[in-house]
Structures are given as C-alpha cells and as structure tokens.
Design an enzyme around this catalytic site. Sequence first.
Site, mmCIF file in Angstrom:
data_model
loop_
_atom_site.group_PDB
_atom_site.id
_atom_site.type_symbol
_atom_site.label_atom_id
_atom_site.label_comp_id
_atom_site.label_asym_id
_atom_site.label_seq_id
_atom_site.Cartn_x
_atom_site.Cartn_y
_atom_site.Cartn_z
ATOM 1 N N ASP A 198 0.819 -1.213 0.000
ATOM 2 C CA ASP A 198 0.000 0.000 0.000
ATOM 3 C C ASP A 198 0.856 1.268 0.000
ATOM 4 O O ASP A 198 2.026 1.240 0.382
ATOM 5 C CB ASP A 198 -0.881 0.036 1.264
ATOM 6 C CG ASP A 198 -2.021 -0.962 1.188
ATOM 7 O OD1 ASP A 198 -2.008 -1.805 0.280
ATOM 8 O OD2 ASP A 198 -2.906 -0.892 2.056
ATOM 9 N N HIS A 248 -6.040 2.944 -4.031
ATOM 10 C CA HIS A 248 -5.919 3.139 -2.575
ATOM 11 C C HIS A 248 -6.234 4.593 -2.196
ATOM 12 O O HIS A 248 -5.591 5.164 -1.330
ATOM 13 C CB HIS A 248 -4.493 2.752 -2.132
ATOM 14 C CG HIS A 248 -4.312 2.651 -0.641
ATOM 15 N ND1 HIS A 248 -5.198 2.011 0.191
ATOM 16 C CD2 HIS A 248 -3.318 3.101 0.167
ATOM 17 C CE1 HIS A 248 -4.759 2.081 1.441
ATOM 18 N NE2 HIS A 248 -3.630 2.749 1.459
ATOM 19 N N HIS A 339 3.983 -2.259 2.949
ATOM 20 C CA HIS A 339 4.029 -0.914 2.358
ATOM 21 C C HIS A 339 5.318 -0.749 1.565
ATOM 22 O O HIS A 339 6.400 -0.915 2.140
ATOM 23 C CB HIS A 339 3.928 0.147 3.462
ATOM 24 C CG HIS A 339 2.645 0.053 4.236
ATOM 25 N ND1 HIS A 339 2.496 -0.804 5.295
ATOM 26 C CD2 HIS A 339 1.460 0.671 4.054
ATOM 27 C CE1 HIS A 339 1.250 -0.698 5.751
ATOM 28 N NE2 HIS A 339 0.602 0.190 5.021
HETATM 29 ZN ZN ZN Z 1 -2.544 3.108 3.233
#
Ligand code: ZN
Length: 373
Positions: A198, A248, A339
Amino acid sequence: MKKFIIILLTLFLVGCDNNDIVTDISESDDCIFSITYPITNYKKLNKQIKKYIRRTKDDFKKNYCSNKLDRQELNIDFKKNIINNYVNIKLIVSIDNRKVIKTFVYKDNKKISIYDILTENDLQILSSYINTDLSNLNFEFDEDNLYIYTDETIIIPLEEFDLNFEINKDYNINGTYVYNEVNKTIDKSKKTIALTFDDGPSIYTEKIIDLLNEYNASATFFVLGNKVKDYRDTLIYMLESGNEIGNHTYNHKLLTNQSDDEILYQINETQKIINETLDYTPVLFRPSYGSVNKKIRNSTNLDIILWNIDSLDWKYKNKTKIINHILPKIDNNKIILMHDTHKYTYDTLKELLPKLKDYQIVTVSELKKLNEG
Ligand code: ZN
C-alpha cells in the site's frame, strides 16, 4: 587534473536527479497522519518544505492529538508544477474540513518572490486584485494562471501580465503505453498467498519488483492517485512484470470522515488518473487505513479488499521484528499487507521470500480467481 575531477563531480551532483515523493502515514489511538511531499533537486527548497511539515505536524500533535473522542486527521498533499525551471510546490494541509495552502516557488535553488516574476507594470495590475503585502505572498503559477492564496484563492490569467520571462509551453509529452496482460501459469494444487503493498509507489518500489521477479512472485500494489503521474515508469515496470495495480484513494484521507462528494473524488479521480496514465483499469479498491462502512461500499463497484495478515512494517521498522510477526501467521489463501514506501520493507522482503518457498505468491485477483474455481 584536480580541477577536472571537481568539474566532473559537480556535473554529476548537479545532474543527479533526487526527485522522489515521501510518504509518512501513521496512526495512533487519538490521531492519524497522512503526509505526502516531494523531494526536489533543490536542497534549500527541500529544507523549507521539511521545516514547514515538521512545524505543522508538531502543532497538530499539540492541539489535536489528545483527549478527544474522535480521532483527528492531518492530511498533507501536494501539487508540483515545473515551468521553465521554476519549481512551484503547493502543499494542501487539511485538518478536519479546514484547508490551508502553503506554496514554495524556487529557481536554481533560490526562493522566488512575486517581484522576481512580475514587471513594475504587472505589479500595478496585481494591486487591482489584492491589497496586501506582496513580499511574502503565498503564490504559484502554471502555464496559464497565477494563483494567490490569501483567505481566498485568486486566479489571474498570465495573459494579463508582461512577465519577466517567456513561458515555455512545450512540456514533455510521454509516449503512449499500451497495457498487455502478462500470461502466467498458476498451480491449483500449490498453497497460495497474496502479497499486497500500500501507499506507493516510491523509490523502493522498483527494487521490490526486482525481488518479486527473482522469486517468480507477483503482488497487488494499492497505489495513491497523487503519485501515479510521477511514477509512471515504475508502474509500467510493475505491470510488465505481471503485478496488479489497485486503487488506494487519491491522497489517503480517512474516508469515513469525508463527505459523499469527497469519497467519490478519492475513488474516481484515482481510477481516472491510472486509466489515463497507464491505459489500465484497477478492479480492486483498498480504503485508506482499511477503514470502510456501508456508505463507502455503496460508492463504488470496485471490489473492496482488506487483508488477513497486517505486517505492521510501518510500526516495527525492523526486518527481524516484521518477519517474526508475519511468519507464524502465514497460511494458505492469506492476504498480507505491507508498504512499498520504506527501505525496511524491502529488506524484510529480501529475507522473507526465501522462507516462503512452499507457497506460490500471486496477486489478489489471481487468488480470487483460484478460489472461484
Ligand atoms: Zn494506506
């Protein structure tokens, strides 16, 4: 000879492209930060931006991050415009529904004031629009307009001015990219997990893709709309390596706090920008902070995807801790959240992938397809 080496070194340093986008996203029980800002080729400008962000963050912590019933959110996003070597940076600071704009205009590592770009005559024209001190004006410009941010936003077409320089309108147009799906064989008999990343892309994303390629693995990258244009090449490499792009949000606002219009903007603007930039349409949506309700579900036809294993990489910031946290939880059909905005996540992956040899690592859409039959 010495002189020659110094010249070479200077050329190298000046020519060095430092452009990147920093993402600082974290949450605690009483407040949330989502801060995105650019690193430019101008050191002084970078310093000024960082100083402003640090101060804004400290003020927010002091004033909002304690003893409140609702979690408060600080969101900082940016827009960057480069016109004839003038770097225009606009930071958009949102706290609740209040918005503050802060601008920086630099050229050749020097701060530019309105006096540098406008002629005497132009300044006269400007005074018919505003009546404040011009030396510290919060302004920026693009190919068409001058934007001034006081209590309100004043937009003046550049045509009205003579200007101290000529605007060069030949901006770089990237070649078209045509997306072709990569054919992959997926083994139905093998245990499978889906990796997801993400908040990217970032400078670490390409290295992460290299690692995935090395292990014949693919992943779903849930990207932020505000980074898509700057990381177009990274995203093309991502797709060509057989990975998937998911949505996102545009700039990582906590959607459960937003108006209907803002929710639609966050989802649809990101779809639009990915589609225009990459000729690719995401089918998956992961809301920022994984925070979702009925209103958000009803706002989109995209498949909302959360996760089973949260690596907590942003919290542990250490590969051994992250691996010890993830490994015992790994099991068939799990979706793992990481991430691609941190070096430690790359370091983690480098050690984690060899330990996952029993699993095939696929995108979320591939995992879904596998389970559908
Ligand atoms: Zn996020």
